[in-house]
Every structure is written in C-alpha cells, then in structure tokens.
Design a protein around this motif. Structure first.
Motif, PDB file in Angstrom:
ATOM      1  N   ILE A 120       0.843  -1.196   0.000  1.00 28.54           N
ATOM      2  CA  ILE A 120       0.000   0.000   0.000  1.00 28.54           C
ATOM      3  C   ILE A 120       0.881   1.250   0.000  1.00 28.54           C
ATOM      4  O   ILE A 120       0.641   2.195  -0.750  1.00 28.54           O
ATOM      5  N   LYS A 121       1.915   1.257   0.814  1.00 27.97           N
ATOM      6  CA  LYS A 121       2.788   2.428   0.915  1.00 27.97           C
ATOM      7  C   LYS A 121       3.561   2.674  -0.379  1.00 27.97           C
ATOM      8  O   LYS A 121       3.858   3.818  -0.717  1.00 27.97           O
ATOM      9  N   MET A 122       3.876   1.609  -1.114  1.00 27.21           N
ATOM     10  CA  MET A 122       4.583   1.765  -2.392  1.00 27.21           C
ATOM     11  C   MET A 122       3.684   2.444  -3.425  1.00 27.21           C
ATOM     12  O   MET A 122       4.174   3.042  -4.372  1.00 27.21           O
ATOM     13  N   SER A 123       2.393   2.347  -3.244  1.00 27.21           N
ATOM     14  CA  SER A 123       1.442   2.893  -4.209  1.00 27.21           C
ATOM     15  C   SER A 123       1.089   4.348  -3.912  1.00 27.21           C
ATOM     16  O   SER A 123       0.187   4.896  -4.524  1.00 27.21           O
ATOM     17  N   ARG A 124       1.784   4.955  -2.986  1.00 23.40           N
ATOM     18  CA  ARG A 124       1.476   6.320  -2.566  1.00 23.40           C
ATOM     19  C   ARG A 124       1.905   7.335  -3.626  1.00 23.40           C
ATOM     20  O   ARG A 124       2.983   7.242  -4.196  1.00 23.40           O
ATOM     21  N   TYR A 125       1.022   8.272  -3.869  1.00 19.95           N
ATOM     22  CA  TYR A 125       1.317   9.374  -4.778  1.00 19.95           C
ATOM     23  C   TYR A 125       1.647  10.615  -3.959  1.00 19.95           C
ATOM     24  O   TYR A 125       1.009  10.872  -2.934  1.00 19.95           O
TER      25      TYR A 125
END
Length: 99
Positions: free
Chosen positions: A71-76
């Motif tokens: 989830i954190k890797m998908s942060r914009y």
C-alpha cells in the motif's frame, strides 16, 4: 435487535479480527486491501506481491506487513511534496556544481 444490525455488527467484528491477524490467505488479503481476490492473484502472477506457498504449494499466504508495504509503495506525492522535492533537487544540483 434487527437482523440488519446484527449483520452489521458481525461484519464489523470480522473486520476487527482480520486486522489482528499477521498472516492472510488470498481471500483475506483481498478483504484487508479492499480489492477482489482476482487482483491478488494477478499481483502474485506478476511477482508484485511477496507471498508464501503452503499446503504443498496449493495455498498462498501473505504477511500483513507485506500488504501494508505494498500500500505504501502505491502512494502518490501531493503537489506540495513534489514541489519540495524538486526544490531540494535543484538546490543540491547547484551545490554540487559549486563544489
């Protein structure tokens, strides 16, 4: 208590219990992330999500911390964050040129 309230209470309890677990099967991982199970299998197939094979390789297991990291890797970044990063980059580049 109405049947609708009981169903909502059961659903809430299931969500609470799900968040307490450290390991999830594919269906639970999908519920934890709020996505379809097929999406979990797609990520596994593409090797974008770490997993364990258990039960002779017939079942997949996922660590909660791995799901959280995904989830954190998908942060914009917000516009402010991007602007700050570009300002920092420009400043660092100028400092390197001066050195």
């Amino acid at each position: 208590m109405s049947e609708e309230k009981i169903d909502k209470l059961i659903s809430l309890m299931e969500q609470i219990l799900l968040q307490q677990k450290e390991m999830y099967n594919a269906k639970e991982a999908a519920a934890y992330l709020g996505v379809k199970t097929s999406w979990i299998y797609k990520l596994v197939h593409e090797r974008k999500l770490a997993f364990y094979k258990i039960g002779g390789g017939k079942m997949l297991a996922f660590e909660r911390k791995t799901l959280d990291e995904y989830i954190k890797m998908s942060r914009y970044l917000s516009n402010n964050e991007m602007e700050n990063q570009s300002d920092d980059f420009i400043q660092n580049s100028r400092n390197e040129i001066k050195s």
